[in-house]
Scaffold this active site. Structure first.
Site, PDB file in Angstrom:
ATOM      1  N   HIS A 189     121.619  56.852  69.306  1.00 18.24           N
ATOM      2  CA  HIS A 189     120.780  56.047  68.420  1.00 18.24           C
ATOM      3  C   HIS A 189     121.064  54.579  68.710  1.00 18.24           C
ATOM      4  CE1 HIS A 189     120.248  53.707  64.650  1.00 18.24           C
ATOM      5  NE2 HIS A 189     119.154  54.421  64.544  1.00 18.24           N
ATOM      6  N   LEU A 190     120.020  53.780  68.963  1.00 20.80           N
ATOM      7  CA  LEU A 190     120.187  52.383  69.335  1.00 20.80           C
ATOM      8  C   LEU A 190     119.405  51.478  68.390  1.00 20.80           C
ATOM      9  CD1 LEU A 190     119.724  52.795  73.200  1.00 20.80           C
ATOM     10  CD2 LEU A 190     121.897  52.519  71.975  1.00 20.80           C
ATOM     11  N   SER A 204     114.449  47.892  63.022  1.00 20.85           N
ATOM     12  CA  SER A 204     113.923  48.938  63.886  1.00 20.85           C
ATOM     13  C   SER A 204     115.028  49.486  64.777  1.00 20.85           C
ATOM     14  CB  SER A 204     112.789  48.374  64.757  1.00 20.85           C
ATOM     15  OG  SER A 204     112.250  49.376  65.600  1.00 20.85           O
ATOM     16  N   SER A 205     114.850  50.738  65.185  1.00 21.69           N
ATOM     17  CA  SER A 205     115.830  51.368  66.073  1.00 21.69           C
ATOM     18  C   SER A 205     115.149  52.459  66.876  1.00 21.69           C
ATOM     19  CB  SER A 205     116.992  51.950  65.260  1.00 21.69           C
ATOM     20  OG  SER A 205     116.529  52.984  64.415  1.00 21.69           O
ATOM     21  N   SER A 206     115.859  52.956  67.874  1.00 25.23           N
ATOM     22  CA  SER A 206     115.387  54.090  68.660  1.00 25.23           C
ATOM     23  C   SER A 206     116.297  55.268  68.355  1.00 25.23           C
ATOM     24  CB  SER A 206     115.420  53.755  70.159  1.00 25.23           C
ATOM     25  OG  SER A 206     114.909  54.829  70.926  1.00 25.23           O
TER      26      SER A 206
END
Length: 347
Positions: free
Chosen positions: A60-61, A69-71
């Site tokens: 998780h980034l 926001s994140s990926s």
């Protein structure tokens, strides 16, 4: 990365394996942030292999410095996408565009003309469109409040959300075709629901899941104000049996988030605080809990936790969810009796 996800069993659908192999994650995570005691550091393509290795790992980034926001970790993304049980002809609404990576995966699997993705943040939408175009995908991407869905492009065969909710918005059910599927983070888990009549029923994925909350206007009571009231307010005091450590047990937190939606915890200068949008607050310090506001938030949390303990500490796999116009019912698979009713939040 995809090979590892397949070998571990996180990707079992050949269609999704092909989609993950086709979509370049690095185009959607051009930078990410890592935090430590000294603050946050940005890692981008200038970091070379360090950046690329992180992008193509099951990690998780965080992709904005303010954590808007994140990926999501690819393994969890794959679990949620596979739970949609797509055959290739469905129309899908995504709530929470974020980086655009999930929309790209859906576009690769279904065709971009079958994908609608919305986010409340105009800045994120602009960046996501640019990334999607660079990757060769042009789904419908729009600025909208996820609570309201996106009726003008519906109806949909499936709705997938990439943000945490406490309840299933009525608009999603209204815009979903009969038999359609909803996959969404709910509390500390991921619910998988199928529409039946004017409601929906389903279960939860076994994966723990901690997503950023859905941002929604109008905003609830100002959190900073609630924190100050909880820190300094005068209320009713008593010894407490349970402290906030129960939220560190993943299964206990799953139950608490479902049965006590809206409760938020923070620690300020070593003092644990709990509050919810109705203005109820609690302060836990020196073995005492002090509570104030329109309700007794910590009494409610304590009662819910005792209910989980008396039910035998049920795991998330035993929980089921039923949604109707009357609210949300959480119950256990070995009981026909509804254990808790969660009323939809207003607004």
């Amino acid at each position: 990365m995809v090979g590892e996800l397949v070998a571990s069993g996180n990707i079992s659908d050949s269609g999704w394996e092909a989609a993950f192999r086709a979509v370049p994650r690095h185009l959607f995570v051009s930078r990410f942030y890592r935090g430590d005691a000294n603050g946050s550091a940005v890692i981008d393509s200038g970091a070379g292999n360090e950046w690329l290795a992180a992008v193509y790992s099951d990690t998780h980034l965080v992709t904005t410095e303010d954590v808007r926001s994140s990926s999501t970790a690819p393994s969890l993304m794959a679990s949620m996408l596979q739970a949609l049980e797509l055959t290739g002809n469905e129309r899908v609404l995504e709530i929470g565009t974020g980086t655009g990576y999930n929309a790209a995966l859906l576009s690769e699997r279904l065709g971009a003309d079958q994908v609608v993705s919305i986010d409340i943040d105009p800045g994120l939408i602009v960046e996501a469109r640019e990334r999607l175009e660079a990757a060769g995908y042009e789904p419908l991407v729009a600025v909208a409040d996820g609570v309201n869905g996106y009726p003008v492009a519906g109806p949909y065969d499936a709705v997938i959300a990439t943000c945490r909710l406490d309840y299933i918005p009525a608009a999603w059910l209204q815009q979903l075709r009969p038999g359609g599927v909803i996959v969404t983070p709910l509390g500390a888990g991921v619910a998988v629901l199928r529409k039946t009549g004017d409601g929906a029923e389903g279960e939860f994925l076994p994966n723990p899941a901690y997503f950023m909350p859905l941002r929604h206007q109008p905003e609830p009571t100002d959190i900073a104000e609630l924190i100050q009231v909880a820190l300094n307010g005068t209320g009713i005091s008593r010894p407490h049996r349970f402290d906030t450590s129960m939220y560190r047990d993943d299964e206990a937190r799953f139950w608490l988030d479902l049965t006590q939606p809206g409760v938020r915890l923070v620690t300020v200068d070593g003092v644990a605080l709990a509050f919810r949008p109705d203005g109820s607050w609690a302060r836990l310090v020196d073995g005492l809990v002090v509570q104030g506001g329109p309700g007794f938030v910590w009494d409610d949390v304590k009662a819910a936790h005792e209910g989980w303990l008396s039910a035998g500490r049920p795991s998330r796999e035993r929980h089921r969810l039923r949604v109707s116009s009357a609210g949300q019912d959480v119950y256990l698979v070995d009981s026909s009796e509804s254990r808790h009713r969660l009323e939809p939040l207003q607004g």
